[in-house]
Design a protein around this motif. Structure first.
Motif, PDB file in Angstrom:
ATOM      1  N   MET A 118       1.068  -0.776   0.122  1.00 44.66           N
ATOM      2  CA  MET A 118       0.072   0.186   0.195  1.00 44.66           C
ATOM      3  C   MET A 118       0.856   1.592   0.094  1.00 44.66           C
ATOM      4  O   MET A 118       1.795   1.036   0.476  1.00 44.66           O
ATOM      5  N   THR A 119       0.485   2.307  -0.749  1.00 41.33           N
ATOM      6  CA  THR A 119       1.145   3.522  -0.851  1.00 41.33           C
ATOM      7  C   THR A 119       0.579   4.278   0.373  1.00 41.33           C
ATOM      8  O   THR A 119      -0.077   4.891   0.825  1.00 41.33           O
ATOM      9  N   ARG A 120       1.408   4.719   1.305  1.00 38.46           N
ATOM     10  CA  ARG A 120       1.575   5.445   2.574  1.00 38.46           C
ATOM     11  C   ARG A 120       1.446   7.065   1.411  1.00 38.46           C
ATOM     12  O   ARG A 120       1.688   7.492   1.010  1.00 38.46           O
ATOM     13  N   VAL A 121       0.827   7.829   2.389  1.00 37.81           N
ATOM     14  CA  VAL A 121       0.866   9.048   2.414  1.00 37.81           C
ATOM     15  C   VAL A 121       2.316   9.983   3.091  1.00 37.81           C
ATOM     16  O   VAL A 121       2.900   9.008   3.717  1.00 37.81           O
ATOM     17  N   PRO A 122       2.192  10.724   2.208  1.00 38.70           N
ATOM     18  CA  PRO A 122       3.428  11.389   1.782  1.00 38.70           C
ATOM     19  C   PRO A 122       4.172  12.085   2.767  1.00 38.70           C
ATOM     20  O   PRO A 122       3.441  12.513   3.453  1.00 38.70           O
ATOM     21  N   SER A 123       5.453  11.743   3.981  1.00 37.12           N
ATOM     22  CA  SER A 123       5.180  12.708   4.727  1.00 37.12           C
ATOM     23  C   SER A 123       4.404  13.983   4.460  1.00 37.12           C
ATOM     24  O   SER A 123       4.775  15.275   3.803  1.00 37.12           O
ATOM     25  N   GLY A 124       4.291  14.449   6.093  1.00 37.73           N
ATOM     26  CA  GLY A 124       3.853  15.858   5.635  1.00 37.73           C
ATOM     27  C   GLY A 124       2.475  15.528   6.742  1.00 37.73           C
ATOM     28  O   GLY A 124       1.895  15.099   7.456  1.00 37.73           O
ATOM     29  N   ALA A 125       1.704  16.292   6.634  1.00 31.97           N
ATOM     30  CA  ALA A 125      -0.577  16.125   6.859  1.00 31.97           C
ATOM     31  C   ALA A 125      -0.748  15.417   6.438  1.00 31.97           C
ATOM     32  O   ALA A 125      -1.315  14.755   5.771  1.00 31.97           O
ATOM     33  N   GLU A 163      -4.089  19.848  12.413  1.00 32.13           N
ATOM     34  CA  GLU A 163      -3.376  19.132  10.984  1.00 32.13           C
ATOM     35  C   GLU A 163      -2.458  18.103  11.892  1.00 32.13           C
ATOM     36  O   GLU A 163      -2.006  18.817  13.222  1.00 32.13           O
ATOM     37  N   VAL A 164      -2.237  17.314  11.457  1.00 26.92           N
ATOM     38  CA  VAL A 164      -2.039  16.004  12.192  1.00 26.92           C
ATOM     39  C   VAL A 164      -0.857  15.637  11.545  1.00 26.92           C
ATOM     40  O   VAL A 164      -1.440  15.382   9.803  1.00 26.92           O
ATOM     41  N   ALA A 165       0.757  15.303  11.961  1.00 28.62           N
ATOM     42  CA  ALA A 165       1.585  15.091  10.558  1.00 28.62           C
ATOM     43  C   ALA A 165       1.743  13.211  10.675  1.00 28.62           C
ATOM     44  O   ALA A 165       1.632  12.162  11.533  1.00 28.62           O
ATOM     45  N   SER A 166       1.697  13.322   9.080  1.00 30.66           N
ATOM     46  CA  SER A 166       1.995  11.621   9.308  1.00 30.66           C
ATOM     47  C   SER A 166       3.168  10.584  10.167  1.00 30.66           C
ATOM     48  O   SER A 166       3.897  11.139  10.158  1.00 30.66           O
ATOM     49  N   GLY A 167       2.508   9.455  10.537  1.00 30.02           N
ATOM     50  CA  GLY A 167       2.952   8.294  11.028  1.00 30.02           C
ATOM     51  C   GLY A 167       3.830   9.255  13.203  1.00 30.02           C
ATOM     52  O   GLY A 167       4.670   8.745  12.951  1.00 30.02           O
ATOM     53  N   THR A 168       2.366   9.902  13.318  1.00 31.96           N
ATOM     54  CA  THR A 168       2.514  10.252  14.835  1.00 31.96           C
ATOM     55  C   THR A 168       1.330  10.158  15.549  1.00 31.96           C
ATOM     56  O   THR A 168       0.255   9.679  14.345  1.00 31.96           O
ATOM     57  N   VAL A 169       1.919   9.758  16.805  1.00 31.80           N
ATOM     58  CA  VAL A 169      -0.114  10.105  17.391  1.00 31.80           C
ATOM     59  C   VAL A 169      -0.760  11.643  17.716  1.00 31.80           C
ATOM     60  O   VAL A 169       0.556  12.280  17.802  1.00 31.80           O
ATOM     61  N   PHE A 170      -1.842  11.614  17.312  1.00 24.79           N
ATOM     62  CA  PHE A 170      -2.400  12.811  17.794  1.00 24.79           C
ATOM     63  C   PHE A 170      -3.350  12.103  18.560  1.00 24.79           C
ATOM     64  O   PHE A 170      -3.920  11.813  18.196  1.00 24.79           O
ATOM     65  N   VAL A 219       2.358   2.985  15.008  1.00 20.77           N
ATOM     66  CA  VAL A 219       2.903   4.216  14.728  1.00 20.77           C
ATOM     67  C   VAL A 219       4.393   4.140  13.823  1.00 20.77           C
ATOM     68  O   VAL A 219       4.493   4.547  13.000  1.00 20.77           O
ATOM     69  N   ALA A 220       5.240   2.745  14.421  1.00 24.00           N
ATOM     70  CA  ALA A 220       7.083   2.602  13.950  1.00 24.00           C
ATOM     71  C   ALA A 220       6.385   2.194  13.026  1.00 24.00           C
ATOM     72  O   ALA A 220       7.107   2.261  12.159  1.00 24.00           O
ATOM     73  N   SER A 221       5.752   1.449  12.120  1.00 22.23           N
ATOM     74  CA  SER A 221       5.254   1.061  10.988  1.00 22.23           C
ATOM     75  C   SER A 221       4.988   1.613   9.577  1.00 22.23           C
ATOM     76  O   SER A 221       5.053   2.208   8.640  1.00 22.23           O
ATOM     77  N   GLY A 222       4.472   3.445   9.936  1.00 22.61           N
ATOM     78  CA  GLY A 222       4.430   4.560   9.372  1.00 22.61           C
ATOM     79  C   GLY A 222       3.027   5.275   9.297  1.00 22.61           C
ATOM     80  O   GLY A 222       2.597   6.262   9.058  1.00 22.61           O
ATOM     81  N   VAL A 223       1.845   4.005  10.497  1.00 20.80           N
ATOM     82  CA  VAL A 223       0.379   4.672  10.605  1.00 20.80           C
ATOM     83  C   VAL A 223       0.024   5.664  11.659  1.00 20.80           C
ATOM     84  O   VAL A 223       0.924   5.903  12.296  1.00 20.80           O
ATOM     85  N   THR A 224      -0.727   6.254  11.143  1.00 26.79           N
ATOM     86  CA  THR A 224      -1.492   7.864  11.656  1.00 26.79           C
ATOM     87  C   THR A 224      -1.902   7.319  12.984  1.00 26.79           C
ATOM     88  O   THR A 224      -3.188   6.665  12.128  1.00 26.79           O
ATOM     89  N   ILE A 225      -2.138   7.899  13.954  1.00 23.53           N
ATOM     90  CA  ILE A 225      -3.219   7.326  14.724  1.00 23.53           C
ATOM     91  C   ILE A 225      -3.612   8.889  15.219  1.00 23.53           C
ATOM     92  O   ILE A 225      -3.104   9.712  15.451  1.00 23.53           O
TER      93      ILE A 225
END
Length: 319
Positions: A1-8, A31-38, A187-193
């Motif tokens: 699966m293609t992840r969202v580019p780094s950013g929001a 605004e929630v950054a990709s690959g983070t927990v918000f 999150v370590a695998s690139g998922v945004t929470i």
């Protein structure tokens, strides 16, 4: 699966929602950054669950714009649904099915195909330590097992953004810790929470950034440390070997509080590195030696109370 580019991964501008005369969201920007927990915090009725329902396409906003996983929330709603996962406050598992059957059913709903569905099911059962219980009906599962299965079902579609609405409510401390580790691994695998929680320690432990919502408005955004340091009441506690040293230090810091019996001095401070460095430099220039030093800053409960007038976060009624 293609992840969202780094950013929001989530961008929200001017989001508005009202139910009758009751304004629930009043121009919310996030605004929630990709690959983070918000983490989104707020008292009962602040609009947390409403925000999650809008961003997960369950209900429509009255105004504003939002993009989730790079897709416009209104114009590309199907693409948004294909890129997200949602785990609500209560488990959405079927008690009459086994854990394995729940996952296979979800794989079928995602049109994965029989072989791929079985592979994905086995992978998730193993990942969430549910293999031994895979063929037991869910009604026999503990609360922690149910929540793990619920999250595993969310992951069948390999989402880029996961909305977790109070994921550890009702869990015992050990199960909560297990869920925290699962969130970190995602999150370590690139998922945004995108997390809502009634537990302030949970937000403190997990969130890269926190927004506090009150009466439909965002009243503060920042890291946990930034929010804490924005409040008065922080101080550095210095302990000295004798009263002579206490008195010498007290002469340097006129706004400090001294305790001669404990041989301590409490100096108001935000606890930041620069403030600590300046404090220690002043003591060193005067030849004053410190036996012990500790930093005391407000906690998230203090932040929450100062911003909302409530001592802690509470559950929001689901609309």
């Amino acid at each position: 699966m293609t992840r969202v580019p780094s950013g929001a991964a989530v961008e929200v501008t001017g989001l508005r929602k009202a139910f009758g005369d009751k304004v629930v969201l009043d121009g919310v920007d996030l605004e929630v950054a990709s690959g983070t927990v918000f983490a989104l915090l707020g008292p009962n009725g602040a609009g947390k669950t409403t925000a999650v329902r809008i961003l997960s396409t369950l209900i429509r906003a009255d105004g504003g714009q939002a993009r989730v996983a790079g897709h416009d929330l209104v114009k590309e709603a199907d693409e948004v649904r294909g890129a997200i996962g949602v785990t609500g406050q209560f488990s959405a598992v079927d008690d009459l099915l086994t854990g394995e059957e729940n996952l296979v059913l979800m794989a079928d709903l995602h049109h994965l195909g029989r072989a791929e569905g079985r592979r994905r099911t086995a992978e998730l059962l193993d990942r969430f330590d549910l293999t031994d219980a895979a063929r037991k009906v869910v009604s026999t599962y503990s609360g922690g097992m149910r929540r793990r299965l619920d999250l595993a079902m969310t992951l069948v579609g390999d989402p880029q953004v996961i909305f977790l609405d109070e994921p550890t409510t009702g869990l015992d401390p050990r199960s909560r810790r297990t869920m925290w580790e699962t969130i970190r691994s995602l999150v370590a695998s690139g998922v945004t929470i995108f997390l809502t929680t009634q537990y302030l320690d949970e937000a403190d432990e997990l969130a890269d950034r926190i927004a506090v919502l009150d009466q439909g408005k965002v009243v503060a955004v920042g890291t946990a440390e930034e929010l804490k340091r924005g409040l008065p009441g922080g101080h550095v506690r210095l302990r000295f070997a004798d009263l002579t040293q206490v008195s010498a230090a007290a002469g340097l810091f006129q706004d400090a509080t001294r305790d001669d019996d404990a041989l301590t001095l409490e100096v108001p401070s935000d606890g930041g590195v620069r403030a600590l460095r300046n404090l220690l430099d002043q003591l060193e220039r005067e030849g004053i030696e410190v036996e012990d030093l500790s930093v005391h800053t407000p906690d998230l409960d203090d932040v929450f109370f100062a911003l909302t007038g409530h001592p802690t976060a509470e559950k929001e009624a689901v609309r």
